[in-house]
Design an enzyme around this catalytic site. Structure first.
Site, short mmCIF file in Angstrom:
data_model
loop_
_atom_site.label_atom_id
_atom_site.label_comp_id
_atom_site.label_asym_id
_atom_site.label_seq_id
_atom_site.Cartn_x
_atom_site.Cartn_y
_atom_site.Cartn_z
N ASN A 9 33.30 35.98 32.22
CA ASN A 9 33.00 35.45 33.55
C ASN A 9 31.84 36.29 34.10
O ASN A 9 32.06 37.41 34.54
CB ASN A 9 34.25 35.57 34.45
CG ASN A 9 33.94 35.20 35.89
OD1 ASN A 9 32.91 34.58 36.18
ND2 ASN A 9 34.83 35.57 36.80
N LYS A 11 30.20 35.93 36.71
CA LYS A 11 30.11 35.96 38.18
C LYS A 11 28.65 35.70 38.59
O LYS A 11 27.95 34.96 37.90
CB LYS A 11 30.64 37.27 38.75
CG LYS A 11 32.01 37.63 38.17
CD LYS A 11 32.72 38.68 38.95
CE LYS A 11 33.94 39.12 38.18
NZ LYS A 11 34.91 39.82 38.99
N HIS A 95 39.89 31.32 40.62
CA HIS A 95 39.62 32.76 40.49
C HIS A 95 39.93 33.44 41.82
O HIS A 95 39.69 32.87 42.88
CB HIS A 95 38.16 32.99 40.09
CG HIS A 95 37.89 34.40 39.70
ND1 HIS A 95 37.70 35.40 40.62
CD2 HIS A 95 37.82 35.00 38.48
CE1 HIS A 95 37.53 36.56 39.98
NE2 HIS A 95 37.60 36.33 38.67
N GLU A 97 38.48 35.58 43.46
CA GLU A 97 37.33 35.69 44.39
C GLU A 97 37.11 34.38 45.13
O GLU A 97 36.68 34.36 46.28
CB GLU A 97 36.08 36.15 43.62
CG GLU A 97 36.18 37.63 43.26
CD GLU A 97 35.47 38.04 41.98
OE1 GLU A 97 34.58 37.31 41.52
OE2 GLU A 97 35.84 39.11 41.45
N GLU A 167 45.58 37.25 36.22
CA GLU A 167 44.64 38.27 36.69
C GLU A 167 45.20 38.96 37.94
O GLU A 167 45.01 38.46 39.07
CB GLU A 167 43.30 37.63 37.04
CG GLU A 167 42.61 36.94 35.89
CD GLU A 167 41.10 36.99 36.02
OE1 GLU A 167 40.47 37.50 35.10
OE2 GLU A 167 40.57 36.55 37.05
N GLY A 173 37.82 44.10 38.58
CA GLY A 173 36.62 44.85 38.99
C GLY A 173 36.91 46.23 39.54
O GLY A 173 36.03 46.87 40.12
N SER A 212 39.77 44.19 34.46
CA SER A 212 39.25 45.43 33.87
C SER A 212 39.57 45.57 32.38
O SER A 212 39.89 46.68 31.93
CB SER A 212 39.73 46.65 34.68
OG SER A 212 39.27 46.55 36.01
N GLY A 233 35.31 40.07 33.09
CA GLY A 233 34.22 40.09 34.08
C GLY A 233 33.13 41.07 33.66
O GLY A 233 32.30 40.78 32.81
C1 PEP Z 1 37.24 38.53 36.32
O1 PEP Z 1 36.20 38.38 36.96
O2 PEP Z 1 37.93 37.54 36.07
C2 PEP Z 1 37.59 39.87 35.87
C3 PEP Z 1 38.71 40.04 35.24
O3 PEP Z 1 36.70 40.88 36.16
P1 PEP Z 1 36.74 42.37 35.52
O4 PEP Z 1 36.91 42.22 34.05
O5 PEP Z 1 35.40 42.94 35.89
O6 PEP Z 1 37.88 43.08 36.15
#
Ligand code: PEP
Length: 251
Positions: A9, A11, A95, A97, A167, A173, A212, A233
């Site tokens: 992803n 973003k 998601h 966000e 998630e 993040g 992460s 991400g």
């Molecule tokens: C995501 O954006 O779905 C995500 C899991 O981000 P990250 O891996 O940076 O935590």
């Protein structure tokens, strides 16, 4: 055997030059992978160039969001058929966000999920709890509500053409990953809930972990019995890390 999937992803990151460099490396790095799928979900303007780059490779592509509406006066929105025009396979819906910054509730997310499936896209349905919800002991209730919103609208069988991504919001993040045991517990809970309605759909459902995931923790997460890959991400923007994560599917 159910399908394993690592999806990046991106973003709101990237530019044409960086994307090309990243994808050249990723395509070369995952070309030998068998029995596992790799995808990247990229910002809308880059979908056409990503399509050109990834056609005839074993990396798929998709969007990070989509409108629940088919067409009309929805300034700034992008429809499922527009994503299909550029041969997207996947689209992320719900998601965290989108849920937190853009106020998408369970109803809107479920509508997006249905719209995606109606157009032949595979929705990657994101679910997950905040830190406060985890500490209050309501993780399972929150996840159940998020899944139920989709099942009520689309039916449990619709999950045979979807991917679920667990998630935990506190892990996205933040550099704080759920432990493999913590993630496995929630994945097993999700699968069990679906199995109560349709055992075969549950058994075949790809449930990704996201939050992460890095090159140094992917293998232990993916080794858990109910974790079928990851939604990645930050680490999906670093070719070497993303490739290592994709290869962790096969260990
Ligand atoms: C995501 O954006 O779905 C995500 C899991 O981000 P990250 O891996 O940076 O935590």
């Amino acid at each position: 055997m159910r399908k394993k999937l690592v999806a990046g992803n991106w973003k709101m990151h990237g530019n044409l030059a960086e994307n090309n460099k990243l994808l050249d490396a990723v395509v070369a790095g995952v070309s030998g992978l068998r029995d596992a799928s790799v995808a990247v979900c990229v910002p809308y303007p880059y979908i056409p160039s990503v399509q050109v780059k990834l056609s005839d490779t074993n990396v798929s592509w998709g969007g990070q969001n989509v409108s629940q509406y088919d067409k009309g006066a929805y300034t700034g929105e992008v429809s499922t058929t527009m994503l299909k025009d550029f041969c997207c396979t996947y689209v992320i819906v719900g998601h965290s966000e989108r849920r937190t910054i853009f106020n998408e509730n369970n109803k809107i997310v479920a509508e997006k999920y249905v719209a995606a499936q109606n157009a032949g896209l595979i929705p990657i349905l994101c679910v997950g709890e905040t830190l406060e919800q985890r500490e209050a002991g309501t993780t399972e209730q929150i996840i159940e509500e998020q899944i139920n919103a989709v099942v009520s609208l689309a039916g449990v069988d619709s999950l045979s053409k979807a991917v679920v991504a667990y998630e935990p919001i506190w892990a996205i993040g933040t550099g704080k990953t759920a432990s493999p045991q913590q993630a496995q517990e929630v994945h097993a809970f999700i699968r069990k809930g679906i199995a109560a309605q349709n055992a075969s759909v549950a058994e075949n459902l790809t449930i990704q972990y996201g939050g992460s995931v890095k090159a140094n923790n992917a293998a232990e997460l993916f080794a858990m019995p109910d974790i079928d890959g990851g939604l990645i991400g930050g680490a999906s923007l670093i070719s070497g890390d993303f490739i290592t994560i994709c290869h962790a599917l096969q260990n």
